[in-house]
Scaffold this motif. Structure first.
Motif, short mmCIF file in Angstrom:
data_model
loop_
_atom_site.label_atom_id
_atom_site.label_comp_id
_atom_site.label_asym_id
_atom_site.label_seq_id
_atom_site.Cartn_x
_atom_site.Cartn_y
_atom_site.Cartn_z
N GLU A 212 0.60 -1.29 -0.10
CA GLU A 212 -0.10 0.16 0.16
C GLU A 212 0.92 1.13 -0.04
O GLU A 212 1.79 1.30 0.71
N HIS A 213 0.54 2.25 -0.95
CA HIS A 213 1.42 3.51 -1.07
C HIS A 213 0.79 4.45 -0.19
O HIS A 213 -0.34 4.66 -0.32
N ILE A 214 1.46 4.95 1.03
CA ILE A 214 1.27 5.75 1.66
C ILE A 214 1.41 7.26 1.16
O ILE A 214 2.67 7.51 0.77
N PRO A 215 0.51 8.19 1.14
CA PRO A 215 0.66 9.49 0.62
C PRO A 215 1.97 10.31 1.28
O PRO A 215 1.94 10.23 2.79
N ALA A 216 2.61 10.97 0.81
CA ALA A 216 3.50 11.86 1.35
C ALA A 216 3.17 12.91 2.12
O ALA A 216 1.99 13.33 1.91
N ALA A 217 3.64 13.42 3.31
CA ALA A 217 3.08 14.47 4.05
C ALA A 217 3.14 15.59 3.37
O ALA A 217 4.19 15.92 2.50
#
Length: 52
Positions: free
Chosen positions: A32-37
């Motif tokens: 799962e790709h976690i969006p960048a802050a």
């Protein structure tokens, strides 16, 4: 007693082979790709004073 250890080692060997066969059939992991802050706001006011 010698016969017991032969059976025990054969059973252990069978377990190892069956688990290796099962490991070959595992599904591919889902990444799962976690969006960048979000980037911090630029242009804030900063005041500093040095005495000395």
């Amino acid at each position: 007693m010698d016969n017991f250890f032969k059976r025990l080692s054969l059973a252990g060997f069978a377990v190892v082979l069956s688990s290796a066969g099962y490991a070959a059939d595992l599904p591919t992991p889902v990444i799962e790709h976690i969006p960048a802050a979000p980037a911090p706001a630029v242009g804030g006011f900063y005041l500093r004073g040095d005495i000395g």
